[in-house]
Design an enzyme around this catalytic site. Structure first.
Site, short mmCIF file in Angstrom:
data_model
loop_
_atom_site.label_atom_id
_atom_site.label_comp_id
_atom_site.label_asym_id
_atom_site.label_seq_id
_atom_site.Cartn_x
_atom_site.Cartn_y
_atom_site.Cartn_z
N TRP A 251 -3.05 -2.23 -1.60
CA TRP A 251 -2.91 -3.68 -2.04
C TRP A 251 -3.69 -4.50 -0.67
O TRP A 251 -3.18 -4.62 0.37
CB TRP A 251 -1.15 -3.89 -1.63
CG TRP A 251 -0.88 -5.36 -1.86
CD1 TRP A 251 -0.72 -6.20 -0.93
CD2 TRP A 251 -0.90 -6.18 -3.26
NE1 TRP A 251 -0.03 -7.38 -1.42
CE2 TRP A 251 -0.49 -7.37 -2.47
CE3 TRP A 251 -1.13 -5.78 -4.58
CZ2 TRP A 251 -0.31 -8.37 -3.69
CZ3 TRP A 251 -1.11 -7.01 -5.27
CH2 TRP A 251 -0.69 -8.29 -4.97
N ASN B 8 -0.96 2.07 5.99
CA ASN B 8 -0.13 1.01 5.31
C ASN B 8 0.38 -0.03 6.28
O ASN B 8 1.00 0.41 7.43
CB ASN B 8 1.05 1.55 4.55
CG ASN B 8 2.04 0.65 3.93
OD1 ASN B 8 1.82 -0.67 3.64
ND2 ASN B 8 3.44 0.92 4.10
N GLY B 9 0.21 -1.16 6.00
CA GLY B 9 0.52 -2.31 7.26
C GLY B 9 -0.50 -3.05 7.38
O GLY B 9 -1.54 -3.12 7.04
N LYS C 132 13.22 -19.42 -15.59
CA LYS C 132 13.60 -18.04 -15.46
C LYS C 132 14.69 -17.55 -16.62
O LYS C 132 14.55 -16.32 -17.05
CB LYS C 132 14.35 -17.82 -14.32
CG LYS C 132 13.47 -17.96 -12.73
CD LYS C 132 12.51 -16.72 -12.57
CE LYS C 132 11.41 -16.93 -13.44
NZ LYS C 132 10.24 -17.38 -12.53
N LYS D 56 2.33 -10.07 -17.40
CA LYS D 56 2.25 -10.62 -15.97
C LYS D 56 1.10 -11.42 -15.50
O LYS D 56 1.14 -12.35 -14.79
CB LYS D 56 2.15 -9.32 -15.06
CG LYS D 56 2.41 -9.41 -13.66
CD LYS D 56 3.89 -10.24 -13.33
CE LYS D 56 4.11 -10.73 -11.88
NZ LYS D 56 5.12 -11.54 -11.74
N ARG E 139 3.31 -0.23 -5.38
CA ARG E 139 3.03 -0.87 -3.97
C ARG E 139 1.69 -1.32 -3.90
O ARG E 139 1.47 -2.01 -2.61
CB ARG E 139 3.20 0.29 -2.80
CG ARG E 139 4.72 1.00 -2.90
CD ARG E 139 4.86 2.13 -1.62
NE ARG E 139 4.55 1.28 -0.57
CZ ARG E 139 5.50 0.74 0.33
NH1 ARG E 139 6.72 0.76 -0.20
NH2 ARG E 139 5.25 0.22 1.34
N CYS F 148 0.95 -1.29 -0.04
CA CYS F 148 -0.11 -0.11 -0.16
C CYS F 148 0.98 1.23 0.08
O CYS F 148 1.95 1.22 0.52
CB CYS F 148 -0.81 0.20 1.08
SG CYS F 148 -2.24 -1.16 1.28
N GLU G 91 12.38 -24.54 -12.70
CA GLU G 91 12.09 -22.98 -12.57
C GLU G 91 13.40 -22.24 -12.94
O GLU G 91 13.16 -21.26 -13.70
CB GLU G 91 11.61 -22.89 -10.94
CG GLU G 91 11.68 -21.56 -10.45
CD GLU G 91 10.51 -20.77 -11.38
OE1 GLU G 91 9.68 -21.20 -12.25
OE2 GLU G 91 10.64 -19.53 -11.19
N HIS H 114 18.19 -41.50 -21.32
CA HIS H 114 17.05 -42.36 -22.20
C HIS H 114 16.65 -41.21 -23.45
O HIS H 114 15.41 -41.56 -24.17
CB HIS H 114 15.56 -42.39 -21.48
CG HIS H 114 15.81 -43.20 -20.19
ND1 HIS H 114 16.17 -44.57 -20.31
CD2 HIS H 114 16.02 -42.96 -18.90
CE1 HIS H 114 16.23 -45.12 -19.08
NE2 HIS H 114 16.09 -44.09 -18.30
N GLU I 254 12.94 -17.17 -19.96
CA GLU I 254 12.07 -16.04 -20.27
C GLU I 254 12.66 -14.91 -20.29
O GLU I 254 11.95 -13.78 -20.86
CB GLU I 254 10.81 -16.33 -19.60
CG GLU I 254 11.41 -16.04 -18.02
CD GLU I 254 10.03 -16.13 -17.26
OE1 GLU I 254 8.82 -15.72 -17.36
OE2 GLU I 254 9.99 -16.37 -15.77
C1 F6R Z 1 7.01 -16.98 -14.88
C2 F6R Z 1 5.70 -16.51 -14.56
C3 F6R Z 1 4.74 -17.33 -15.14
C4 F6R Z 1 3.61 -17.62 -14.15
C5 F6R Z 1 2.24 -18.20 -14.71
C6 F6R Z 1 1.28 -18.33 -13.68
O1 F6R Z 1 8.15 -16.26 -14.26
O2 F6R Z 1 5.48 -15.64 -14.13
O3 F6R Z 1 5.02 -18.86 -15.44
O4 F6R Z 1 4.00 -18.43 -12.84
O5 F6R Z 1 1.82 -17.51 -15.81
O6 F6R Z 1 0.90 -17.07 -13.08
P1 F6R Z 1 0.00 -17.18 -11.87
O7 F6R Z 1 0.95 -17.48 -10.81
O8 F6R Z 1 -0.27 -15.53 -11.82
O9 F6R Z 1 -1.14 -17.73 -12.20
#
Ligand code: F6R
Length: 610
Positions: free
Chosen positions: A75, A101-102, A487, A605, A28, A2, A483, A506, A490
């Site tokens: 938030w 905030n908090g 990372k 995102k 935030r 927030c 993972e 295999h 991407e």
């Molecule tokens: C990778 C990444 C994506 C998300 C995926 C699910 O860094 O961010 O693979 O993990 O799109 O997103 P959420 O968790 O928002 O359902």
């Protein structure tokens, strides 16, 4: 999270300045926003759901402006994003307004007391509203005294900015464990949760410390300690530009969020550990009887969240002995999964808006499964449609590449698995205590691990030109390998590939040739020697190997060109630590390749399309 802003100055103009400041704090929190302005002996409050732009649009048709006001971007923590839950909150007659905030931990008991003893009626589901009523209760014409008196009743973490209709020329703020700064302008002064909010107007800042109260007027900023004695504070001159400030001095949100992991993990743990160190699942009803009825668990998610699910599967099967499958959401709904009312469906999502995850959830629900979700965004669609929600407390994640959401999701999965194991009696007390104690040490271990960043930067310099990378691991390391690989690909666009090390021979080993780069995760003591044999297999074909192991397991140095160590810990919880060097490595490789780290190409995102 927030963001809060307070402004007091000459003439009108508070509205524009506060909105400007809130826009700079949107990182935030951005689910709702609001403003209170001192106008004609009253406090005019406007709020709206969504981004600051919505509030701005709402205000466009209002003539109200002022020389002073407070604003907030939210938030959500307590109560879904809604107009009622948005700040500012006011006391009963609207003569006091606050932004907060908090988290006020004892809000429920304060709320009960305010209702029972003082007949207060509440308008929101937030913890923050109690602060407005308490300040109102103690107000006798002196806002400074009332804020300090009210704070004596509050437990938790907070920065609160308050205004009183009867004192339009002062704003009072108080800080405990949540950020607060005061900024010195020309014939005006500011309060804010972070520097970017006021950089356009003020570069001379006072950093407010815990348990301090600040009183700002147009001409003066006064800081007081807990005993209401004036405190002398040196000013801080800000030299960064607004963009850098928003990222708290970090070059990218991704790096900032990587470094926020100790705090996010600590917060996620603290929310679920009681005074005796036990796990409490307030708001989640999973009794022994409920658990005994469960025949099978599906963990369903996408991308990074599904990798957290893999660690969850290991933990649930090991601690609670319930058969558990991990599925990617886009596949789950189309394969007629075996679901009935004895199925527990756990979905994991940072945003809570991923369409595939949401669709899988609906599918599971329609077939009678009980749905528990692990979500970061309060009030999101996944959270709203689930029977129970286990929130991660990572705070807003801005960078497209998920980092702190992943480690906090892991914490939730471990806590759930431990809770299930203990409740079902499948996990002996000693084991429960042992793993819980490992989790409690994670914030410190993560902080220690982040200090290795310079070493990872050096490794990145040696590998960033590679166009192909293999990640291998066994057991709990498989999910982390996936993972780490995700990372890297991407944000750097390097072709990376992760595989369970035992599967290499295999087929995939056919791709290993002279100078192929292999990142070998060897954090599992139980499987350490087996993994060393897998390293031998790729070395024999000319691969260059970066090993990742627990501190002390130095045997790996003989087979590896480079070794990254994580702090020693139990095999069960290594993913929380092992992922961090891989996040940092991906970050530095992408940076050296000149990539747009926070906004990689083709990605968004929250993936709200199928
Ligand atoms: C990778 C990444 C994506 C998300 C995926 C699910 O860094 O961010 O693979 O993990 O799109 O997103 P959420 O968790 O928002 O359902």
């Amino acid at each position: 999270m927030c963001g809060i802003v307070g402004y007091i100055g000459d003439g009108n103009g508070a509205r524009r300045i506060i909105i400007d400041g809130l826009k700079r704090l949107e990182y935030r929190g951005y689910d709702s926003a609001g403003i209170a302005l001192a106008a004609d002996g009253r406090l005019a409050v406007e709020k709206s759901v969504g981004r600051i732009a919505n509030l701005e649009a709402l205000l466009a048709s209002s003539p109200i402006d002022s020389h002073a006001g407070i604003g907030h971007t939210r938030w959500a923590t307590h109560g879904a994003p809604s107009r009622e839950n948005a700040h500012p909150h006011t006391n009963g007659d609207g003569s006091i307004a606050i932004v907060h905030n908090g988290i006020i931990e004892n809000y429920a008991e304060l709320k009960e007391m305010l209702i029972a003893k003082h007949g207060v009626s509440f308008r929101s589901e937030t913890d923050s509203e109690v602060a407005a009523h308490l300040i109102g209760l103690f107000y006798e014409g002196d806002l400074f005294a009332a804020v300090n008196r009210a704070a004596r009743e509050l437990r938790g973490a907070y920065s609160i900015c308050a205004m009183a209709a009867a004192e339009p020329d002062r704003i009072v703020a108080i800080r405990k464990d949540a950020p607060l700064i005061a900024g010195l302008g020309e014939n005006c002064n500011f309060l804010a949760s972070d520097i970017p909010a006021l950089l356009k107007y003020a570069r001379t800042i006072y950093l407010i410390e815990n348990n301090e109260t600040v009183l700002i007027t147009r001409n003066e900023i006064s800081i007081f300690n807990e005993r209401a004695e004036r405190v002398k504070r040196d000013v801080f001159h800000v030299t960064w530009d607004a963009d850098a400030a928003e990222k708290g001095g970090y070059d990218h949100f991704m790096r900032k969020e990587i470094f926020e992991q100790p705090a996010g993990v600590a917060e996620t743990l603290n929310r679920r550990l009681d005074e005796n160190g036990g796990i409490r699942l307030d708001g989640i009803s999973l009794t022994k009887r409920d658990l005994e009825r469960i025949e099978r668990i599906y963990i369903v998610a996408c991308g990074t969240a599904s990798h957290a699910g893999l660690a969850g599967k290991f933990a649930i099967e090991r601690f609670a002995r319930i058969p558990t499958e991990v599925d990617i959401a886009s596949e789950f709904r189309y394969r007629e999964p075996y679901i009935n009312d004895r199925t527990l469906f756990i979905c994991i999502s940072q945003s809570g808006e991923t369409l595939d995850t949401l669709a899988a959830l609906r599918e599971a629900k329609s077939r009678g499964a009980r749905v528990l979700s692990v979500v970061n965004v309060v009030g999101s669609s996944v959270a709203r449609e689930s029977d129970d929600v286990f929130y991660t407390w990572a705070g807003p994640e801005i960078a497209v590449a998920s980092t702190k959401a992943f480690t906090t999701q892991l914490i939730c999965m471990y806590l759930l698995a431990l809770y299930m194991g203990r409740t079902l009696g499948t996990l002996p007390d000693g084991e429960y205590e042992r793993v819980l104690s490992e989790l409690r040490q994670m914030p410190d271990r993560l902080s220690a691990l982040l200090e290795d960043e310079p070493k990872l930067r050096e490794i990145a310099k040696k590998i960033y030109k590679n166009e192909r990378v293999f990640f291998i691991g066994r057991g709990n390391d498989v999910g982390v390998a996936l993972e780490g690989s995700l990372k890297l690909k991407e944000i750097s666009y390097i072709h990376s590939f992760a595989i369970a090390a035992g599967e290499l021979k295999h087929g995939t080993i056919a791709l290993i040739e002279q100078d192929s780069l292999v990142i070998a995760l060897a954090t599992q003591d139980r499987l350490f020697e087996k993994l060393l044999s897998n390293i031998e297999e790729v070395k024999a074909r000319g691969a260059r190997v970066i090993g990742l192991a627990k501190a002390g397991n130095r045997e790996i140095e003989k087979q590896s060109d480079e070794v990254i160590y994580i702090p020693a810990c139990a095999d069960e919880v290594t993913p929380i630590l092992a992922v961090v060097p891989l996040q940092l490595l991906a970050y530095h490789v992408a940076k050296l390749r000149g990539c747009d780290i926070d906004k990689p190409k083709n990605l968004a995102k929250a993936v709200t399309v199928e």
